[in-house]
Design an enzyme around this catalytic site. Structure first.
Site, short mmCIF file in Angstrom:
data_model
loop_
_atom_site.label_atom_id
_atom_site.label_comp_id
_atom_site.label_asym_id
_atom_site.label_seq_id
_atom_site.Cartn_x
_atom_site.Cartn_y
_atom_site.Cartn_z
N THR A 13 18.85 31.11 -11.70
CA THR A 13 20.21 31.18 -10.80
C THR A 13 20.06 31.67 -9.58
O THR A 13 21.05 31.44 -8.84
CB THR A 13 21.10 32.15 -11.58
OG1 THR A 13 20.65 33.44 -12.00
CG2 THR A 13 21.51 31.61 -13.16
N VAL A 16 15.78 30.63 -5.21
CA VAL A 16 14.49 29.92 -5.46
C VAL A 16 14.33 29.40 -6.73
O VAL A 16 14.05 28.16 -6.84
CB VAL A 16 13.13 31.26 -5.60
CG1 VAL A 16 11.82 30.47 -5.99
CG2 VAL A 16 12.90 31.73 -4.21
N ARG A 40 23.24 38.91 -17.82
CA ARG A 40 24.78 38.69 -17.38
C ARG A 40 25.24 37.00 -17.46
O ARG A 40 26.17 36.86 -17.84
CB ARG A 40 24.67 39.10 -15.84
CG ARG A 40 24.60 40.58 -15.79
CD ARG A 40 24.94 41.02 -14.28
NE ARG A 40 24.02 40.16 -13.36
CZ ARG A 40 22.80 40.71 -12.85
NH1 ARG A 40 22.49 41.74 -13.28
NH2 ARG A 40 22.13 39.86 -11.98
N CYS A 158 5.67 33.80 1.29
CA CYS A 158 6.11 32.66 2.21
C CYS A 158 5.73 32.73 3.67
O CYS A 158 5.22 31.68 4.31
CB CYS A 158 7.59 32.62 2.09
SG CYS A 158 8.48 33.99 2.45
N GLU A 210 7.22 43.11 4.40
CA GLU A 210 6.61 41.77 4.83
C GLU A 210 5.18 42.24 5.46
O GLU A 210 4.40 41.29 5.50
CB GLU A 210 7.56 40.97 5.56
CG GLU A 210 8.62 40.56 4.71
CD GLU A 210 8.04 39.28 3.94
OE1 GLU A 210 7.67 38.23 4.41
OE2 GLU A 210 8.21 39.55 2.66
N HIS A 251 10.03 29.33 8.67
CA HIS A 251 9.36 30.82 9.02
C HIS A 251 8.29 30.05 10.24
O HIS A 251 7.32 29.46 10.07
CB HIS A 251 8.46 31.42 8.07
CG HIS A 251 9.16 32.13 7.00
ND1 HIS A 251 10.55 32.27 7.28
CD2 HIS A 251 9.00 32.73 5.93
CE1 HIS A 251 11.05 32.87 6.11
NE2 HIS A 251 10.19 33.21 5.43
N ASN A 337 9.79 27.83 4.23
CA ASN A 337 9.51 28.82 3.51
C ASN A 337 9.98 28.92 2.03
O ASN A 337 9.39 29.27 0.99
CB ASN A 337 10.45 29.98 4.17
CG ASN A 337 11.74 29.89 4.23
OD1 ASN A 337 12.29 29.17 5.14
ND2 ASN A 337 12.64 30.82 3.63
#
Length: 362
Positions: A13, A16, A40, A158, A210, A251, A337
């Site tokens: 969901t 990605v 959920r 990514c 990152e 990116h 990305n």
């Protein structure tokens, strides 16, 4: 392949997961057989679970709208419905590591978009055009897990895919130091501008975790297999800054490089032109770009808006290669990305693992 392999999507969901669905809806090698997410969403039809949260530019594929979502923690049930699975869950890292290993131990291979296992020594972190030999570590991982067909493979962060493919063919000149600043799209945070209006007319100079990934993951990709583990290389020294910018997808990286044996500009361009095309030529994988690295001569390219989706969004784009006053050279890189960098990269890994016989029908 006469019959498609059954692919599960864990974390179906999220952004990605949604990208996985669009890429696999009409895939020639794989078919979506089961969708899983948190408790959920479990029990809901997919269209209900993502109502108001569908972030892709195209509509939800008809074939998944009425598919019922299963609880990702119901490993036995989900595993019984697929030959392998993609994983893109939003959980704590230790929980992700445990979940992915549980699926692997159920004899269901996992191709993960998550970062949780990127540092695990016997888990291959693969860009097929760069380090395809790292999949050989899977035999050692299976021995540790006690499996015959179950294992975990991961795709890299990514952001590094906007510059590591450009650095890799230049390592033969002895890369000493690399300075990189990445300008990262908001989809990397799983957001759209509708959900994140404060990103409009704004730049955020910090993205948690990152910079550590951007400095360390390339060293594993360039590492060697020794004694049942992938041992990262010790060089070059890489330092990065990672900045969130008001771009939807794509990116961009500004890169400075110092060499032990400085190549000419012509040698760099020739190395880029020839690099990374063998995987497509040998295996003809559906997600492979026509050409791995595209170089632009124009001073104002590559641009995210113009170039990110070229060549299926799976190529790497470069430009502005020139000598520098402090370092030897500087250049700009770009990658999509959520395609090359996330779901598309994972699908390419799965295609490669299938071609090499690591993913098969149960």
């Amino acid at each position: 392949m006469s019959k498609k392999l059954r692919a599960g999507i864990i974390g179906a969901t999220g952004m990605v997961g949604q990208r996985f669905i669009t890429l696999l809806a009409d895939h020639p090698m794989f078919e979506i057989s089961v969708l899983a997410a948190s408790s959920r969403s479990a029990g809901k039809k997919y269209s209900e679970a993502v109502d108001g949260r569908w972030k892709m530019k195209t509509d939800i594929p008809e074939k998944v709208k009425d598919m019922v979502i299963y609880d990702a923690q119901d490993v036995e049930k989900v595993s019984s419905m697929c030959d392998f699975t993609f994983c893109a869950v939003d959980m704590k890292k230790d929980e992700i590591r445990a979940l992915e290993e549980t699926y692997a131990k159920s004899e269901t291979p996992v191709v993960s978009n998550n970062s949780a296992h990127r540092g695990t020594p016997d888990v291959p972190m693969v860009i097929p055009e760069i380090n395809p030999e790292h999949i050989e570590i899977i035999s050692a991982q299976k021995k540790r897990l006690g499996t015959t067909r179950g294992f975990i493979a991961v795709k890299p962060n990514c952001s590094i895919q906007s510059y590591v493919p450009l650095l890799t063919p230049l390592r033969k000149y002895g890369i000493k130091e690399v300075v990189v600043t990445t300008y990262q799209a908001i989809s990397g945070a799983g957001k759209t501008f509708n959900e994140w209006p404060e990103m409009l007319d704004n730049v955020i100079p910090y993205i948690g975790g990152e910079e550590e990934k951007s400095e360390n993951e390339p060293l594993k990709i360039w590492g060697d297999i020794k004694d049942g583990a992938i041992v990262p290389t010790c060089s070059p020294v890489i330092t990065t800054q990672c900045i969130r910018v008001p771009v939807s997808d794509g990116h961009t990286a500004a890169v400075f490089v110092k060499f032990e044996n400085k190549p000419t500009k012509e040698e760099i361009l020739a190395a880029w032109d020839a690099f990374g095309n063998d995987v497509r030529k040998e295996y003809d994988l559906p997600s492979s770009p026509e050409k791995f690295i595209h170089y632009f001569e124009e001073d104002n390219r590559p641009q995210a808006k113009l170039d990110r989706e070229s060549d299926k969004g799976m190529a790497i784009f470069a430009g502005r290669l020139r000598e520098d006053k402090i370092y030897d050279y500087k250049f700009v890189g770009l990658s999509h990305n959520t395609l090359r960098g996330a779901a598309g990269g994972a699908v390419l890994i799965a295609e490669f693992l299938t071609a090499k016989g690591y993913i098969t029908a149960k």
